[in-house]
Each structure stands twice: as C-alpha cells, then as structure tokens.
Design an enzyme around this catalytic site. Structure first.
Site, mmCIF file in Angstrom:
data_model
loop_
_atom_site.group_PDB
_atom_site.id
_atom_site.type_symbol
_atom_site.label_atom_id
_atom_site.label_comp_id
_atom_site.label_asym_id
_atom_site.label_seq_id
_atom_site.Cartn_x
_atom_site.Cartn_y
_atom_site.Cartn_z
ATOM 1 N N TRP A 199 0.832 -1.210 0.000
ATOM 2 C CA TRP A 199 0.000 0.000 0.000
ATOM 3 C C TRP A 199 0.867 1.260 0.000
ATOM 4 O O TRP A 199 0.596 2.212 -0.716
ATOM 5 C CB TRP A 199 -0.986 0.003 1.176
ATOM 6 C CG TRP A 199 -2.024 -1.064 0.977
ATOM 7 C CD1 TRP A 199 -2.194 -2.200 1.709
ATOM 8 C CD2 TRP A 199 -3.004 -1.130 -0.073
ATOM 9 N NE1 TRP A 199 -3.209 -2.969 1.187
ATOM 10 C CE2 TRP A 199 -3.725 -2.327 0.091
ATOM 11 C CE3 TRP A 199 -3.337 -0.307 -1.143
ATOM 12 C CZ2 TRP A 199 -4.757 -2.716 -0.757
ATOM 13 C CZ3 TRP A 199 -4.370 -0.687 -1.999
ATOM 14 C CH2 TRP A 199 -5.070 -1.871 -1.800
ATOM 15 N N ASP A 217 -1.179 6.527 6.355
ATOM 16 C CA ASP A 217 -2.335 5.753 5.914
ATOM 17 C C ASP A 217 -2.655 4.789 7.056
ATOM 18 O O ASP A 217 -1.882 3.874 7.335
ATOM 19 C CB ASP A 217 -1.951 4.992 4.634
ATOM 20 C CG ASP A 217 -3.052 4.043 4.164
ATOM 21 O OD1 ASP A 217 -4.095 3.935 4.846
ATOM 22 O OD2 ASP A 217 -2.854 3.400 3.111
ATOM 23 N N LYS A 265 -12.537 -1.306 7.202
ATOM 24 C CA LYS A 265 -11.877 -2.349 7.970
ATOM 25 C C LYS A 265 -12.340 -2.302 9.417
ATOM 26 O O LYS A 265 -12.909 -3.247 9.934
ATOM 27 C CB LYS A 265 -10.359 -2.228 7.871
ATOM 28 C CG LYS A 265 -9.817 -2.654 6.509
ATOM 29 C CD LYS A 265 -9.009 -1.585 5.882
ATOM 30 C CE LYS A 265 -8.663 -1.785 4.431
ATOM 31 N NZ LYS A 265 -8.733 -3.050 3.797
HETATM 32 N N1 PMP Z 1 -4.321 1.447 2.281
HETATM 33 C C1 PMP Z 1 -4.442 0.316 2.993
HETATM 34 C C2 PMP Z 1 -3.552 0.123 4.178
HETATM 35 C C3 PMP Z 1 -5.388 -0.643 2.645
HETATM 36 O O1 PMP Z 1 -5.493 -1.759 3.366
HETATM 37 C C4 PMP Z 1 -6.235 -0.407 1.544
HETATM 38 C C5 PMP Z 1 -7.339 -1.356 1.150
HETATM 39 N N2 PMP Z 1 -7.190 -2.641 1.429
HETATM 40 C C6 PMP Z 1 -6.057 0.770 0.813
HETATM 41 C C7 PMP Z 1 -5.098 1.672 1.214
HETATM 42 C C8 PMP Z 1 -6.920 1.068 -0.369
HETATM 43 O O2 PMP Z 1 -8.170 1.389 0.104
HETATM 44 P P1 PMP Z 1 -9.443 1.624 -0.821
HETATM 45 O O3 PMP Z 1 -9.774 0.303 -1.416
HETATM 46 O O4 PMP Z 1 -10.444 2.114 0.159
HETATM 47 O O5 PMP Z 1 -9.065 2.634 -1.846
#
Ligand code: PMP
Length: 420
Positions: A159, A231, A255
C-alpha cells in the site's frame, strides 16, 4: 408466513437462527397502538430484548476478511432497528437530505465521537470523504506540496508502494527505505533512515494490511517544517494514537469503522489552502473542511454507520480498552502460530506484527486448500491470504470477537493434529 407479506413495507424483518425463526420488526416503526394492518408485536419488547434474541443467532459466520470486514453485531442490529424509520423521522437515513437537521445531527455526532475517541485537537479538521484510501494517494501530494517539492516515502508494504507511485504524478517523492526485497517483514530502525531535510512530508502506512506489518512507534520528519502523514486504513481506531505527531492521517472505513464508501481524513488546519492548481474540487481538503464535509452529497449512510461504530467504541471504554482486547486476540493467535513447531509460520518480525492482520503460511503448503475448506465448514471464512502473497491471513479487526479467534486457534490445533 407467505413470502409476499415479508416483502410488504410493514413486514417484519426475518431473522433465522439455527433452531428457530425470530421475527423482527424495525423497532422505531412499531406503533404503540398497532393498527389492524400492522403486524401485531408487543410494544413492551425493548431494543435490548430484541438485540439479545438476535445475538444468539447462529447464522453469522466468523468473517476474517481484510476489508470490507466484519462489523460489530450490535451495531448492525442497531442499524437494522433504525433502517426503516430513523428516530421517528419517518424515513431511513438513506433517504434524508444531507443538508437537513437530522443528517446534520448524525454527521456532527460522528465527528464529535471520533474526536473524543482519538482525542483530536481543535486545530485538526476531520473530513468524511469518498473515493477510498486510494484517492488519498493523490490527494495528499496535491494538497501538501507544489509540483517540484520533495517528499519521503517509507515503504513497508504494497500500500505504501502504491501511494508512492501515485505521488510521482504530482511531486518529487523518494523511497527512503523499502522492505520489498525482504518481502516486507519489518519496519527499519528510524536512526539509520536517510530522511530528506527538505521533504514536505514523510509518508508511512501505519499498518500494511497484506503483509501484516504495523508501526508501533513513529518516525519524525527531518525537516522541522515537514509533517508525518499516515495511511491508517487498517488499524484506524484500533488503539490510541497521538494525533499531534501527524500532519495528516487518512483511513478507508471498511476495515475497522464502517462500510466501504467513506474515507476519513484528519488534517492539521494550517496545512489547508495550498492545494495545487490542478487539484480537482473533490480532492481539495480545504473545500471539504470549509463545508464540514457537506460540499457535495457525502456518503450519508456510511457516515451514519461509522457514527454507530464510534459510539460503540466509546461505550466499550474508548481506545485503551479496545487496544487491550486487540492485544489479547492477536496474542492468542500469534502464540498458536509460534508454538506450532513450524507447522504454521508468520514471517513478520515479532516486534512489528500487526494486531489487525495476521498472515501465516503452512509448512505443508499443499494443505492450504483443505485448511480453507475445513475452516469454512466451521463457519470461519475469508482466511485466504492476499493473492499477491498466498498463504493465509486472519484479519482480526476490532469487531472480531475473542470467541472468533479462540475458535480459529482451536481449529488450527486440531488441523495440525490431523496433518502433522
Ligand atoms: N491502504 C491500505 C492500508 C489498505 O489496506 C487499503 C485497502 N485494502 C487501501 C489503502 C486502499 O483502500 P481503498 O480500497 O479504500 O481505496
């Protein structure tokens, strides 16, 4: 009861348990003088009675998904009870004007509760946005720096890597450390980091959902005017956090705190107002802050659900209590893995193992499909690891009950005994 009558507007919601059918009517719709047309349900049944009937339901599985993820059962039941007619307004939250007083009370309470949970100071804005955390990968550089500005990314998983790649379009980011070559199993020591003294911000992913690597403390940017950006999508509200260490925190809701469709941004107010010219209106934090997240139609129902979760977390005693529960759950699971004599293995360095996402592999990888199939038979689902890493992953967010983790651990021991 005929199927058609269940679909009628006044029909009770049907909740099936393993032994019996319990008929539930949205509580706020139950008139005290039941009219002839309405289904007769005693007015004396309180929300509590109904919730306790339902909490014995055997219909729900233990859902170990990484997100969208399990939500607290009592929150779902409360939403169910308010779905049809919110607080006597005669409509569902989904049908309300986002500018009406009812929705305003919902979003204001959600913000106030989040502020008390995380102790968010007044000089930070709280924004309820859309577009997921992925949109913030672009919004962060667009809002916090000019096109040529340098920024640092500390990459402890995929991520963080995605966030870095997106930032390249809008500024001059540098990966100051990446765990990629080691398959993302650790957080580096902060002492040796080559932080850029001019970086406008230092970006981290506080909990890498796929690899299960979680920061336990936080680096400080070298630039005295730079800020730390995190994040926190997958560990948001799982433990107390000192917000003042950060210039900006963002988190997709799906989450720990609600359904997908809401992304929360907590940003220090003095950082607002410098967005790059090309910044789309929807990504400009100042516009959302000036309009209390109501510049355009926000994800109203999702925000309402987040509000119910925040209320529930406060009722649990706040994030100190929540963290204790999370430590206990994660402790049980990691112990079971570590004590399995190699049958199960978690590759992540012990000091930074995530309390939220627990990845593990089986020594005999040929047994993985069977593990998943047998677990599913026992109503434990979504244990498959992310497609990019394989193996297993148990996501044990706030809403995963201790009983779910205990059941998983008992199952793992049993499976090992059968296959060792
Ligand atoms: N950052 C993290 C730490 C994630 O776990 C996720 C989604 N699993 C995201 C970003 C992306 O999130 P979204 O699907 O809401 O764009």
């Amino acid at each position: 009861m005929a199927a058609t009558s269940l679909n009628a507007p006044n029909a009770p919601l049907l909740q099936k348990t393993h032994q019996t059918h319990v008929f539930l009517k949205p509580i706020s719709t139950i008139p005290c003088q039941t009219s002839a047309k309405r289904i007769s349900i005693s007015c004396s049944a309180t929300t509590q009675d109904r919730l306790s009937v339902q909490s014995q339901s055997q219909d729900r599985v233990f859902n170990f998904a990484a997100g969208p993820a399990t939500l607290p059962e009592n929150v779902l039941l409360k939403a169910q009870s308010e779905l049809y007619n919110w607080h006597g307004s005669g409509m569902s939250v989904m049908e309300m004007s986002h500018r009406g007083k009812d929705f305003r009370s919902i979003i204001e309470k959600a913000e106030a509760d989040l502020r008390s949970l995380l102790n968010i100071p007044e000089n930070y804005a709280v924004l309820f946005l859309q577009g997921g955390a992925t949109t913030q990968f672009a919004a962060v550089p667009l809002n916090l720096c000019a096109p040529g500005d340098s920024v640092d990314y500390l990459v402890t998983g995929s991520w963080g890597d995605k966030a870095f790649k997106e930032a390249k379009k809008y500024c001059n980011p540098k990966v100051i450390w990446s765990g990629k070559s080691e398959n993302y199993v650790r957080v580096p020591s902060f002492d040796g980091l080559e932080l850029n003294p001019n970086a406008k911000y230092l970006h981290i992913c506080a909990n890498e959902t796929i690899y299960g690597v979680e920061f336990k403390d936080y680096p400080v940017p070298r630039n005295p005017n730079g800020v730390l950006v995190a994040d926190m999508s997958s560990n948001f509200c799982s433990k107390p956090v000192d917000v003042t260490k950060f210039g900006l925190i963002y988190a997709g809701a799906q989450k720990n705190v609600g359904p997908s469709g809401v992304c929360i941004v907590i940003v220090r107010k003095d950082l607002l107002g410098n967005a790059q010219e090309i910044t789309p209106v929807m990504l400009d934090y100042k516009i959302h802050a000036d309009n209390n997240s109501l510049y355009n139609t926000p994800p109203c129902y999702g925000i309402y659900m987040c509000g119910l979760v925040f209320e529930d977390l406060l009722k649990q005693g706040g994030l100190e209590e929540v963290e204790k529960k999370n430590q206990k759950k994660a402790g049980i699971l990691y112990n079971a893995i570590d004590e399995s004599k190699g049958f199960y293995r978690c590759p992540v360095e012990k000091s930074v193992r995530s309390l939220m996402n627990v990845p593990f592999t089986l020594e005999k990888s040929e047994l993985e499909a069977e593990f998943l199939k047998e677990a599913e038979k026992e109503k434990m689902v979504q244990l498959k690891g992310h497609r990019s890493v394989g193996g297993m992953r148990a996501s044990i967010y706030n809403a995963m009950p201790l009983a779910g983790v205990e059941k998983l651990v008992a199952f793992m021991k049993d499976f090992q005994a059968k296959h060792a």
